[in-house]
Design an enzyme around this catalytic site. Sequence first.
Site, PDB file in Angstrom:
ATOM      1  N   HIS A 187     -38.545  73.734  83.938  1.00  0.00           N
ATOM      2  CA  HIS A 187     -38.578  72.913  82.551  1.00  0.00           C
ATOM      3  C   HIS A 187     -37.594  71.801  82.851  1.00  0.00           C
ATOM      4  CE1 HIS A 187     -41.714  75.212  80.339  1.00  0.00           C
ATOM      5  NE2 HIS A 187     -42.117  73.985  80.364  1.00  0.00           N
ATOM      6  N   CYS A 486     -50.231  67.681  92.925  1.00  0.00           N
ATOM      7  CA  CYS A 486     -49.876  67.314  91.676  1.00  0.00           C
ATOM      8  C   CYS A 486     -48.705  68.035  91.375  1.00  0.00           C
ATOM      9  CB  CYS A 486     -51.127  67.361  90.535  1.00  0.00           C
ATOM     10  SG  CYS A 486     -51.574  69.396  90.427  1.00  0.00           S
TER      11      CYS A 486
END
Length: 561
Positions: A187, A486
């Site tokens: 993250h 992606c």
Amino acid sequence: MQNFQGVGVSPGRVIGPVRQMPKPVSEPPSGEQLSSGTTAEEATAELKQAASAVHDELKARAERASGDGKAVLEATALMAKDTMLLKGAAKLIAKGTSNQRAVWESAASVAEMLHNLGGYMAERATDVLDVRSRIVAQLRGQAAPGIPASSTPFVLVAEDLAPADTATLDPGLVLALVTSGGGPQSHTAIIARSLGLPAVVAARGVDDLPDGAEVYVDGAAGAVVVEPGETERAAAVAWTETASLLADFDGQGTTADGHLVPLLANVGGAKDAVAAAGLGAEGIGLFRTEFCFLERDSEPSVDEQADAYLGVFAAFPGKKVVLRTLDAGADKPLPFLTDATEPNPALGVRGYRTDLTSPGVLKRQLEAIALAEQQSEADVWVMAPMISTADEAADFSSMCAEAGLKTPGVMVEVPSAALTADTILSEVSFASLGTNDLTQYAMAADRQLGPLAALNTPWQPAVLRLVRLSVEGAAAEGNSKPVGVCGEAAADPALAVVLVGLGVSTLSMTARSLAAVAAVLKTVTLDQAQELAQLALAARTADEARSRVREKLPVLEELGL
Ligand code: PEP
Ligand code: MG
């Protein structure tokens, strides 16, 4: 003092003083009593004073913040004055419980009550728990948890960052992020890239850096230098010039010889999409729909979903928008879809698989997408996450057809999907490579773990071979289907060149990385990209692949990427 080496995940060269992210506040022991000599009245007064100090501090920060951060801080400040919280604690103190334990337990009851009320109220439960940690820290004389408050810019050093930390992270004050944990697809890495902040992860030992120590951070090289000298100061100054050069992307991704590679953006909602359009993205390559509903404990209605999707579609009229159906699970739990007690969430019922345990949710989501599509001019493509077999791809494709969605696709992020891309792609119209998960599953290395960062890089030759297999499968007899990327790999300018050389047709990334990727891509011809891809594929190790390719792309060093 020693220097530190981690993994560079977001380019930039800056110098600034360290601010350590405070450690999480530990739970006061169960049954902890008032200390002898302290009366219940004194303990209650002390608690009220601490709560009021927390309130004032949050309020002051809210006044300095804007947007989402301001709203989060204001809501949390109010909770510090919550009468139910403070009265509940006072009752426990009157029975002899210590004030730290009392506020801890009282907050737990308030949070549970809010949670049971559902909807908006349930979302406030997190605020109560946050405020409780702040009050306990205040009572202990410890630093408040969360991003440190500061009026001057600093380099934020933390073990890792949670998605919730980002709401209060002010990119105007944080110069760079350095973490001891986290991997290149963690993250922290994703957040740093989306904010355009230089970042280094998995830099073991940085937790011991004292607050105030001056450091130089090179977010491309992964270096943290303590007490920087002339060389580092010159590099930081040079970076400010490069950064302005890289601020613009003219809206067309191409190689030097004119081979077009549409450069698309990864977004989590309408706000990101508007920003991405402003930064020149040619479309959306990944709309992570689960990000619209992360805090929800009940399924959003079809209309509510359609509104959220329309917000993104509206930012790209006439352009391609690839929407991914809910990818709940592992690090992105959604209480209405996933089971928090699974022993191995990354290998569990996540992504497309939740259709097995919560039938109907995916069907309704597809209805909502179709509804939003009818009201927009975007060219909507829809893909399912975590597809592992051709049967799953076929079922998803029929569900899309039933909903009236014409361009169904799949994420290729499980090694089985890459290995059988030929059969999977014959069921759908396109594939998008999710290199973050593809890497963690190919290497059997949790993408969130710092100690596994060296395994967890998409430069691993094993991952590159899976990419090649996917592209070959998609081009196999009778297929001829486009394959994009992606995952975070697309945002690494050197790796982006390799991916194009491997035959990937589009690259999607956080919008902040578009300019850097475009700048490097236009320095190579398609032939050169293919040669670099061969060089990377033939390498023995990830490091070797990366350094061989980087050596051949001097533009990277020139631009500080
Ligand atoms: C991926 O796995 O590469 C991906 C793009 O999906 P996410 O990061 O949301 O899991
Ligand atoms: Mg994924």
